[in-house]
Design a protein around this motif. Structure first.
Motif, PDB file in Angstrom:
ATOM      1  N   LEU A  16       0.834  -1.199   0.000  1.00 45.60           N
ATOM      2  CA  LEU A  16       0.000   0.000   0.000  1.00 45.60           C
ATOM      3  C   LEU A  16       0.873   1.255   0.000  1.00 45.60           C
ATOM      4  N   GLU A  18       0.862   4.141   1.513  1.00 44.29           N
ATOM      5  CA  GLU A  18       0.273   4.859   2.640  1.00 44.29           C
ATOM      6  C   GLU A  18       0.691   6.320   2.726  1.00 44.29           C
ATOM      7  N   THR A  25      -5.847   4.749   1.415  1.00 43.88           N
ATOM      8  CA  THR A  25      -5.398   3.428   1.866  1.00 43.88           C
ATOM      9  C   THR A  25      -6.104   3.037   3.166  1.00 43.88           C
ATOM     10  N   ILE A 107      -3.511   3.570  -4.939  1.00 46.76           N
ATOM     11  CA  ILE A 107      -3.253   3.143  -3.565  1.00 46.76           C
ATOM     12  C   ILE A 107      -2.204   2.045  -3.440  1.00 46.76           C
TER      13      ILE A 107
END
Length: 142
Positions: A16, A18, A25, A107
């Protein structure tokens, strides 16, 4: 943070993004574990998607968004002008719907070869929807 995509028995992972899309996310993680069907896109080119329109997502900003995802990119589209969905680009893609071009929040990127992604896209086009489950990978390290 790692997530696992089990697409009709084929396992792929994705990290991910983030720091690039923190709110998106976080919203994506709230959907997990996710069990659904993976469909071929109708308007966007070489991609597949998961319908998440029945899920309640928080209002999300555009973050790390794109209309033209790279091969393997995973986009979360929170439904600004069309249904909510998760899109996985399998090749040349321009994210669209009947509402026109859409910008999805990038993402993650699926850890899959170009060949695996092409096979995924072609088989979903030829044979229809595939079962998919998406889960958080539990780390043994804390």
């Amino acid at each position: 943070m790692e997530v696992e995509f089990n697409i009709d028995g084929d396992i792929f992972s994705a990290t991910l993004l983030e720091s690039d899309a923190p709110k998106s996310t976080e919203a994506f993680l709230s959907l997990l574990p996710l069990t659904s069907k993976l469909f071929h896109v109708r308007w966007s080119g070489f991609a597949v998607w998961i319908d998440i329109d029945s899920y309640n997502l928080p209002e999300l900003p555009r973050e790390n968004h794109t209309v033209y995802p790279s091969t393997g990119d995973i986009l979360l589209y929170p439904g600004f002008r069309s249904v909510k969905e998760i899109l996985i680009s399998c090749g040349p893609t321009c994210f669209k719907s009947t509402a026109g071009e859409l910008a999805g929040n990038h993402i993650a990127t699926l850890d899959a070869s170009r060949k695996e992604l092409v096979e995924l896209e072609l088989s979903s086009l030829e044979y229809g929807a595939k079962p998919i489950s998406v889960n958080l990978v539990k780390s043994i390290y804390k």
